[in-house]
Design a protein around this motif. Structure first.
Motif, PDB file in Angstrom:
ATOM      1  N   ALA A  73       0.815  -1.209   0.000  1.00 55.48           N
ATOM      2  CA  ALA A  73       0.000   0.000   0.000  1.00 55.48           C
ATOM      3  C   ALA A  73       0.849   1.260   0.000  1.00 55.48           C
ATOM      4  CB  ALA A  73      -0.885  -0.004   1.246  1.00 55.48           C
ATOM      5  N   CYS A  74       0.175   2.377  -0.240  1.00 55.49           N
ATOM      6  CA  CYS A  74       0.807   3.681  -0.070  1.00 55.49           C
ATOM      7  C   CYS A  74       1.239   3.775   1.392  1.00 55.49           C
ATOM      8  CB  CYS A  74      -0.192   4.792  -0.377  1.00 55.49           C
ATOM      9  SG  CYS A  74      -0.851   4.743  -2.063  1.00 55.49           S
ATOM     10  N   VAL A  75       2.438   4.298   1.622  1.00 54.92           N
ATOM     11  CA  VAL A  75       2.968   4.338   2.987  1.00 54.92           C
ATOM     12  C   VAL A  75       2.430   5.532   3.763  1.00 54.92           C
ATOM     13  CG1 VAL A  75       5.064   4.506   4.380  1.00 54.92           C
ATOM     14  CG2 VAL A  75       5.026   3.058   2.349  1.00 54.92           C
ATOM     15  N   ARG A  76       2.408   6.708   3.149  1.00 54.03           N
ATOM     16  CA  ARG A  76       1.986   7.922   3.849  1.00 54.03           C
ATOM     17  C   ARG A  76       0.900   8.643   3.054  1.00 54.03           C
ATOM     18  NH1 ARG A  76       5.267   9.312   8.004  1.00 54.03           N
ATOM     19  NH2 ARG A  76       7.113   8.004   8.228  1.00 54.03           N
ATOM     20  N   ILE A 106      -6.335   8.562  -4.221  1.00 52.33           N
ATOM     21  CA  ILE A 106      -4.982   8.028  -4.334  1.00 52.33           C
ATOM     22  C   ILE A 106      -5.095   6.568  -4.736  1.00 52.33           C
ATOM     23  CG2 ILE A 106      -2.839   7.551  -3.103  1.00 52.33           C
ATOM     24  CD1 ILE A 106      -3.701   9.815  -1.138  1.00 52.33           C
ATOM     25  N   ALA A 107      -4.583   6.228  -5.895  1.00 48.67           N
ATOM     26  CA  ALA A 107      -4.698   4.857  -6.409  1.00 48.67           C
ATOM     27  C   ALA A 107      -3.501   4.023  -5.982  1.00 48.67           C
ATOM     28  CB  ALA A 107      -4.829   4.877  -7.924  1.00 48.67           C
ATOM     29  N   CYS A 108      -3.572   3.467  -4.772  1.00 45.04           N
ATOM     30  CA  CYS A 108      -2.494   2.581  -4.315  1.00 45.04           C
ATOM     31  C   CYS A 108      -2.553   1.260  -5.078  1.00 45.04           C
ATOM     32  CB  CYS A 108      -2.623   2.316  -2.819  1.00 45.04           C
ATOM     33  SG  CYS A 108      -2.425   3.792  -1.802  1.00 45.04           S
ATOM     34  N   ASP A 109      -3.760   0.787  -5.370  1.00 48.14           N
ATOM     35  CA  ASP A 109      -3.972  -0.431  -6.149  1.00 48.14           C
ATOM     36  C   ASP A 109      -4.930  -0.066  -7.277  1.00 48.14           C
ATOM     37  OD1 ASP A 109      -4.731  -2.875  -7.253  1.00 48.14           O
ATOM     38  OD2 ASP A 109      -5.111  -3.842  -5.324  1.00 48.14           O
ATOM     39  N   SER A 110      -4.470  -0.149  -8.509  1.00 51.72           N
ATOM     40  CA  SER A 110      -5.290   0.257  -9.651  1.00 51.72           C
ATOM     41  C   SER A 110      -6.537  -0.611  -9.817  1.00 51.72           C
ATOM     42  CB  SER A 110      -4.459   0.239 -10.927  1.00 51.72           C
ATOM     43  OG  SER A 110      -3.996  -1.070 -11.188  1.00 51.72           O
ATOM     44  N   ALA A 111      -6.591  -1.766  -9.153  1.00 51.63           N
ATOM     45  CA  ALA A 111      -7.766  -2.633  -9.249  1.00 51.63           C
ATOM     46  C   ALA A 111      -8.918  -2.135  -8.369  1.00 51.63           C
ATOM     47  CB  ALA A 111      -7.400  -4.064  -8.851  1.00 51.63           C
TER      48      ALA A 111
END
Length: 160
Positions: A73-76, A106-111
């Motif tokens: 995942a996005c960290v911050r 914020i697209a941490c996972d494009s799915a």
């Protein structure tokens, strides 16, 4: 020893069962990392159509990834960005049917296609957020929101 069981009945009944399992998991434990890890795993494996379930903790400035299930995942996350930031800064659960239509997502996972984020507060103090993503549009409804808010409350109560 904790024993997981399959959920049965209507969606509200299933969340009642999941809530009981969540309470059993955190009973007697106040460590936020341990409880966040176990609750993330419980929810991720119990609910269908999720691709991420986990916690972000507020470090005094921004949200920092905590225990989760799913892809990295996005960290911050700044409080001014994304669905997680919106939940934390407005103090309200964000139930987003289509993340692509959410300004600043914020697209941490494009799915991921839909998201539900519950803010975690102890009194007036921001602890973080409980974040769930799904690859399905409009995956979360009012029953999901109520059930996940109850599980988030169990997490906060366990902090002591």
């Amino acid at each position: 020893m904790f024993t997981s069981s399959s959920l049965t009945g209507s969606k509200p009944e299933q969340y009642g069962q999941l809530l009981a399992q969540a309470r059993a998991l955190v009973h007697g434990e106040s460590d936020r990392v341990a409880n966040a890890a176990n609750l993330s795993a419980l929810v991720y494996h119990a609910l269908p159509e999720l691709n991420w379930a986990g916690f972000y903790f507020f470090d005094g400035t921004e949200l920092v990834v905590g225990p989760f299930q799913g892809l990295p995942a996005c960290v911050r996350i700044p409080l001014s960005k994304g669905v997680c930031g919106a939940a934390a800064s407005t103090r309200t659960t964000q139930r987003i049917e289509d993340v692509d239509a959410f300004p600043g997502h914020i697209a941490c996972d494009s799915a991921s296609r839909s998201e539900l984020v519950v803010p975690l507060f102890k009194g007036d103090t921001l602890i973080g957020v409980f974040d769930l993503d799904s690859p399905v549009l409009a995956r979360f409804d009012a029953d999901d929101q109520a059930g996940l808010e109850a599980i988030a409350a169990v997490f906060v109560e366990a902090l002591g």
